[in-house]
Design an enzyme around this catalytic site. Structure first.
Site, PDB file in Angstrom:
ATOM      1  N   THR A 144       2.562   7.190   2.546  1.00  0.00           N
ATOM      2  CA  THR A 144       2.551   7.932   1.295  1.00  0.00           C
ATOM      3  C   THR A 144       2.258   9.404   1.571  1.00  0.00           C
ATOM      4  O   THR A 144       1.488   9.741   2.480  1.00  0.00           O
ATOM      5  CB  THR A 144       1.526   7.350   0.303  1.00  0.00           C
ATOM      6  OG1 THR A 144       1.242   8.323  -0.704  1.00  0.00           O
ATOM      7  CG2 THR A 144       0.215   6.971   0.965  1.00  0.00           C
ATOM      8  N   SER A 179      -7.795   9.016  -2.513  1.00  0.00           N
ATOM      9  CA  SER A 179      -8.267   7.749  -3.110  1.00  0.00           C
ATOM     10  C   SER A 179      -8.476   6.762  -1.969  1.00  0.00           C
ATOM     11  O   SER A 179      -7.994   6.989  -0.848  1.00  0.00           O
ATOM     12  CB  SER A 179      -7.232   7.172  -4.087  1.00  0.00           C
ATOM     13  OG  SER A 179      -6.189   6.519  -3.374  1.00  0.00           O
ATOM     14  N   TYR A 181      -7.137   3.787  -1.782  1.00  0.00           N
ATOM     15  CA  TYR A 181      -5.803   3.256  -1.443  1.00  0.00           C
ATOM     16  C   TYR A 181      -5.105   4.175  -0.439  1.00  0.00           C
ATOM     17  O   TYR A 181      -4.595   3.723   0.596  1.00  0.00           O
ATOM     18  CB  TYR A 181      -4.944   3.108  -2.719  1.00  0.00           C
ATOM     19  CG  TYR A 181      -3.479   3.278  -2.447  1.00  0.00           C
ATOM     20  CD1 TYR A 181      -2.768   2.281  -1.791  1.00  0.00           C
ATOM     21  CD2 TYR A 181      -2.810   4.460  -2.783  1.00  0.00           C
ATOM     22  CE1 TYR A 181      -1.430   2.463  -1.479  1.00  0.00           C
ATOM     23  CE2 TYR A 181      -1.485   4.638  -2.486  1.00  0.00           C
ATOM     24  CZ  TYR A 181      -0.794   3.641  -1.831  1.00  0.00           C
ATOM     25  OH  TYR A 181       0.520   3.821  -1.510  1.00  0.00           O
ATOM     26  N   HIS A 182      -5.079   5.477  -0.737  1.00  0.00           N
ATOM     27  CA  HIS A 182      -4.396   6.405   0.173  1.00  0.00           C
ATOM     28  C   HIS A 182      -5.073   6.415   1.545  1.00  0.00           C
ATOM     29  O   HIS A 182      -4.428   6.585   2.575  1.00  0.00           O
ATOM     30  CB  HIS A 182      -4.375   7.820  -0.425  1.00  0.00           C
ATOM     31  CG  HIS A 182      -3.438   7.978  -1.592  1.00  0.00           C
ATOM     32  ND1 HIS A 182      -3.865   7.941  -2.909  1.00  0.00           N
ATOM     33  CD2 HIS A 182      -2.106   8.182  -1.658  1.00  0.00           C
ATOM     34  CE1 HIS A 182      -2.827   8.105  -3.719  1.00  0.00           C
ATOM     35  NE2 HIS A 182      -1.745   8.259  -2.981  1.00  0.00           N
ATOM     36  N   LYS A 185      -3.851   3.781   3.764  1.00  0.00           N
ATOM     37  CA  LYS A 185      -2.541   4.118   4.345  1.00  0.00           C
ATOM     38  C   LYS A 185      -2.715   4.975   5.598  1.00  0.00           C
ATOM     39  O   LYS A 185      -1.945   4.870   6.545  1.00  0.00           O
ATOM     40  CB  LYS A 185      -1.683   4.861   3.318  1.00  0.00           C
ATOM     41  CG  LYS A 185      -1.251   4.010   2.153  1.00  0.00           C
ATOM     42  CD  LYS A 185      -0.109   3.107   2.566  1.00  0.00           C
ATOM     43  CE  LYS A 185       0.554   2.482   1.370  1.00  0.00           C
ATOM     44  NZ  LYS A 185       1.795   1.793   1.709  1.00  0.00           N
TER      45      LYS A 185
END
Ligand code: USQ
Length: 383
Positions: A144, A179, A181-182, A185
């Site tokens: 991302t 975040s 989530y990021h 990644k």
């Protein structure tokens, strides 16, 4: 090629399966319906219900003649990952099998732990299965653009040359996510880059911006083949959300000053980026990185455009800036390089008024399915 899609039920997974079969590839999909289950738990279901994977596979085969094999199970379990690899030894694996929502990852400690465990264990199990069953296999990981954050310098395509005290070295471009989530990644990238160096894996990392859209060349608007389309604050991305809000007569939820800039792309372009990456693999022992976006917008620019297109449909679209529930810069520099996929042959579908009108027309058909309470729940990044 034989292509395995991990996370084949999601917003991008199923459309990718159809696209690849339509281009002559042999495709299998794997999913444990995590996104569907989380949506049910959080009461944020999609705009319309979509059939399960076995049903969709049958509908697609009846419609197109192309078969998609289906495996249902949890890829955080290494024995299940291995079972899939023994049954379908792939030339390429597309890795979408992640908890994909930044707001969900910031919801509470259970959601944080689920995001961390799901995303990292799946990536780790994938690496181990590739090493054991098909070490030449090409891993395409959906990364991302949010891994880079919003630095005050140009964002390069994955790598940067650093000069220091008269010497120079090429490093991964600095990552600083906004975040949890990021952040997972970024951790995926680190794991993959480590094993590229250790075991010579062949990896493409697609640093994708927020995706929008519903229609693809393959679904042609057929309801049963449309993607799993969220418009809620947890799983919906901003353009999709604004279009649904416009149709529902809900003031557009611009967070904070609305100067947040991201690199966007049409779902049709995502599918072609993944296909082009598969069809032109990197060398063994290479981590190849592409920034997957076609144009940049601020949130305010998106909102203005939705108002303008809404007017064409006689919708009375209002904008209502609200206190930003996230912790993120609201006015910042943003200039990402994104030439790699164009060089591979990507022909972008830009966010024109016509493209937005096409989306609005489709969403209007489902107007009566929109539940206002799902649109904004104030999931805060702050404690
Ligand atoms: N935003 C609003 N109002 C809304 C929703 C979002 O102003 O109602 C703003 C956000 O504050 C943010 C921007 O729009 O500045 C983008 O938000 P988003 O929800 O569309 O995207 P994001 O949470 O960053 O995540 C999405 C996908 C994720 C993917 C990422 C790419 O869910 O899987 O990795 O886009 S990127 O944003 O480049 O990191």
């Amino acid at each position: 090629m034989r292509v395995l899609i991990l996370g084949g039920d999601g917003y991008l997974g199923w459309p990718t399966a159809m696209k690849l079969t339509a281009h002559g590839h042999e495709v299998a999909v794997v999913d444990n319906y995590l996104r569907r289950n989380l949506c049910r738990e959080e009461d944020v279901g999609p705009l319309f219900s979509v059939p399960n994977l076995n049903e969709r596979s049958k509908i697609w085969q009846d419609h197109s003649g192309y078969a998609v094999s289906v495996f249902i199970g949890d890829l955080t379990q290494s024995d299940f990952m291995e079972e899939v690899f023994r049954a379908f030894t792939p030339d390429a694996v597309v890795h979408y099998a992640e908890q994909p929502s930044a707001p969900y990852s910031m919801l509470n400690s259970r959601a944080a732990s689920l995001t961390l465990n799901n995303n990292l264990n799946t990536t780790m199990n994938l690496i181990m299965a590739v090493r054991k069953y098909c070490s030449e296999c090409h891993i395409i990981k959906l990364g991302t653009m949010g891994e880079y954050g919003t630095p005050n310098i140009d964002i390069e395509e994955g790598w940067i040359d650093v000069e220091h005290k008269g010497r120079s070295h090429k490093f991964l471009y600095p990552r600083q996510a906004g975040s949890l989530y990021h952040t997972t990644k970024i951790m995926d990238t680190d794991l993959l880059w480590f094993y590229v160096r250790m075991w010579g894996l062949k990896v493409t990392d697609l640093m994708q911006g927020p995706v929008y859209g519903l229609l693809t060349d393959e679904n042609q608007g057929q309801e049963a083949l449309l993607p799993f389309f969220n418009y809620d604050e947890i799983f919906g991305t901003v353009v999709n959300r604004f279009i649904v809000q416009a149709v529902a007569g809900y003031p557009l939820t611009v967070f904070g000053k609305g100067g947040q800039t991201r690199g966007y792309l049409n779902i049709k372009d995502t599918l072609n980026c993944v296909r082009l990456s598969i069809e032109t693999p990197p060398e063994k022992g290479e981590l190849r990185i592409f920034n997957q976006l076609t144009e940049t917008f601020t949130v305010n620019e998106l909102a203005d455009r939705v108002v303008r297109v809404g007017n064409q449909f006689n919708l009375d679209v209002k904008i209502k800036p609200i206190d930003n529930p996230r912790i993120e810069p609201e006015e910042h520099y943003y200039n990402p390089a994104h030439t790699g996929l164009l060089e591979l042959g990507l022909k972008p579908n830009f966010l024109t008024d016509d493209a937005m009108a096409e989306m609005m027309e489709t969403v209007l058909r489902y107007r009566s399915n929109i539940h206002e309470h799902k649109i904004f729940r104030k999931i805060k990044w702050k404690k």
